[in-house]
Design a protein around this motif. Structure first.
Motif, short mmCIF file in Angstrom:
data_model
loop_
_atom_site.label_atom_id
_atom_site.label_comp_id
_atom_site.label_asym_id
_atom_site.label_seq_id
_atom_site.Cartn_x
_atom_site.Cartn_y
_atom_site.Cartn_z
N CYS A 196 0.85 -1.19 0.00
CA CYS A 196 0.00 0.00 0.00
C CYS A 196 0.89 1.24 0.00
O CYS A 196 1.68 1.44 0.94
N PHE A 197 0.76 2.05 -1.03
CA PHE A 197 1.59 3.25 -1.15
C PHE A 197 1.35 4.21 0.00
O PHE A 197 2.27 4.92 0.43
N THR A 241 -2.78 6.86 -5.04
CA THR A 241 -2.85 5.69 -4.17
C THR A 241 -2.53 4.49 -5.06
O THR A 241 -2.90 4.46 -6.24
N LEU A 242 -1.84 3.53 -4.52
CA LEU A 242 -1.54 2.29 -5.25
C LEU A 242 -1.49 1.16 -4.24
O LEU A 242 -0.77 1.25 -3.24
N SER A 243 -2.28 0.14 -4.48
CA SER A 243 -2.27 -1.00 -3.57
C SER A 243 -2.25 -2.30 -4.36
O SER A 243 -2.71 -2.36 -5.50
N VAL A 244 -1.68 -3.33 -3.73
CA VAL A 244 -1.65 -4.67 -4.31
C VAL A 244 -2.16 -5.65 -3.26
O VAL A 244 -1.67 -5.67 -2.14
N LYS A 245 -3.15 -6.44 -3.65
CA LYS A 245 -3.66 -7.50 -2.79
C LYS A 245 -3.52 -8.83 -3.52
O LYS A 245 -3.44 -8.86 -4.76
N VAL A 246 -3.49 -9.92 -2.76
CA VAL A 246 -3.25 -11.22 -3.39
C VAL A 246 -4.23 -12.27 -2.87
O VAL A 246 -4.65 -12.23 -1.71
#
Length: 213
Positions: free
Chosen positions: A71-72, A92-97
Motif C-alpha cells: 500500500c503506497f 494511491t496504489l495497492s496490491v492484494k493477493v
C-alpha cells in the motif's frame, strides 16, 4: 458248441481339441481428465470469466479473501519511495493477493471477481477504449503484461534509465512475485486517474488498484 466271436475292442474316443479362447482385449488405461484450457482470445476469454463469476456469485466463495501485500499510503512520507515509484500527483496504489485454487485461468479469475464483490464500487466497469489492450488472455508468464499496466500509473519519463523501468523490478517492489499469465481490467478511466486490474499468475491472483487525484 460254437465259440463266440471275440468282442470287438472299442476304438478309443478321440480327444476333443481344447476350445481356443478368444484373445482377451487389453484394457486401455482410462485417460485422466485434463483441465479445460481457457479461451485463447479476449473475445472468448472475457465471457468465460463472466460465466464463472456468475456461477461463484451464486454458489459462494467460502472464506476466500484478498490479503493486502502493498500500500503506497504506508510509504507516502518517504520521498525516496515517491521518486522511485514515479506515480506523480496525489496517488494511491495497492496490491492484494489471493492464492490460486483453480486450474483453469478463466475459472480462477471468475472466482476472484466473486471474492472481490466490486460491482457497486465507484466507476467499476468503465474502461476507456484506448486501454483495452491491457487485457490479456491466458498465455505464457510474461512481465510485459504487467509492464502494460505500469504505463498507466508510472511516469515513464521519471523511471526511464532507472532499475524501476524493468517491469519485473517494479513488480517486485510492490510485492508481485510472479509474472502474470492473464490480465482482466475492471476499471481504466481515460484520464489516467483510476485503474483496477486482476492479474492471474501460475499460483496467485493479484489485485492492482490505482487512483490519482
Amino acid at each position: 458248441a460254437k465259440k463266440k466271436a471275440p468282442a470287438k475292442k472299442k476304438a478309443p474316443a478321440k480327444k476333443k481339441a481344447p476350445a481356443k479362447k478368444a484373445p482377451t482385449k487389453k484394457k486401455t488405461p482410462a485417460k485422466k481428465a485434463t483441465p479445460m484450457r481457457s479461451a485463447s482470445t479476449m473475445a472468448e476469454f472475457a465471457p468465460a470469466v463472466e460465466r464463472y463469476y456468475l456461477k461463484f456469485k451464486e454458489e459462494g466463495t467460502g472464506d476466500a479473501k484478498f490479503i493486502r501485500r502493498f500500500c503506497f499510503d504506508d510509504l507516502r512520507e518517504d520521498e525516496e519511495v515517491q521518486d522511485k515509484m514515479a506515480l506523480g500527483g496525489d496517488p494511491t496504489l495497492s496490491v492484494k493477493v489471493l492464492p490460486r485454487t483453480h486450474t483453469d485461468t478463466a475459472e480462477e479469475l471468475g472466482f476472484a471477481r466473486a471474492v472481490l464483490k466490486d460491482e457497486d464500487d465507484y466507476g467499476v466497469g468503465e474502461i476507456d477504449a484506448c486501454f483495452t489492450d491491457m487485457n490479456s488472455p491466458p498465455g505464457d508468464p510474461s512481465w510485459a503484461k504487467f509492464g502494460a499496466l505500469m504505463e498507466y500509473f508510472a511516469m515513464k519519463a521519471d523511471i526511464g534509465g532507472t532499475e524501476m523501468e524493468d517491469p519485473a523490478t517494479y513488480a517486485a517492489f510492490v510485492s508481485i512475485e510472479e509474472a502474470p499469465v492473464a490480465v482482466v481490467l475492471r476499471t481504466a478511466w481515460g484520464n489516467g486517474c483510476n485503474l483496477t486490474a486482476l492479474l492471474c499468475s501460475e499460483h496467485h491472483v493479484y489485485l492492482v488498484s490505482y487512483t490519482n487525484g
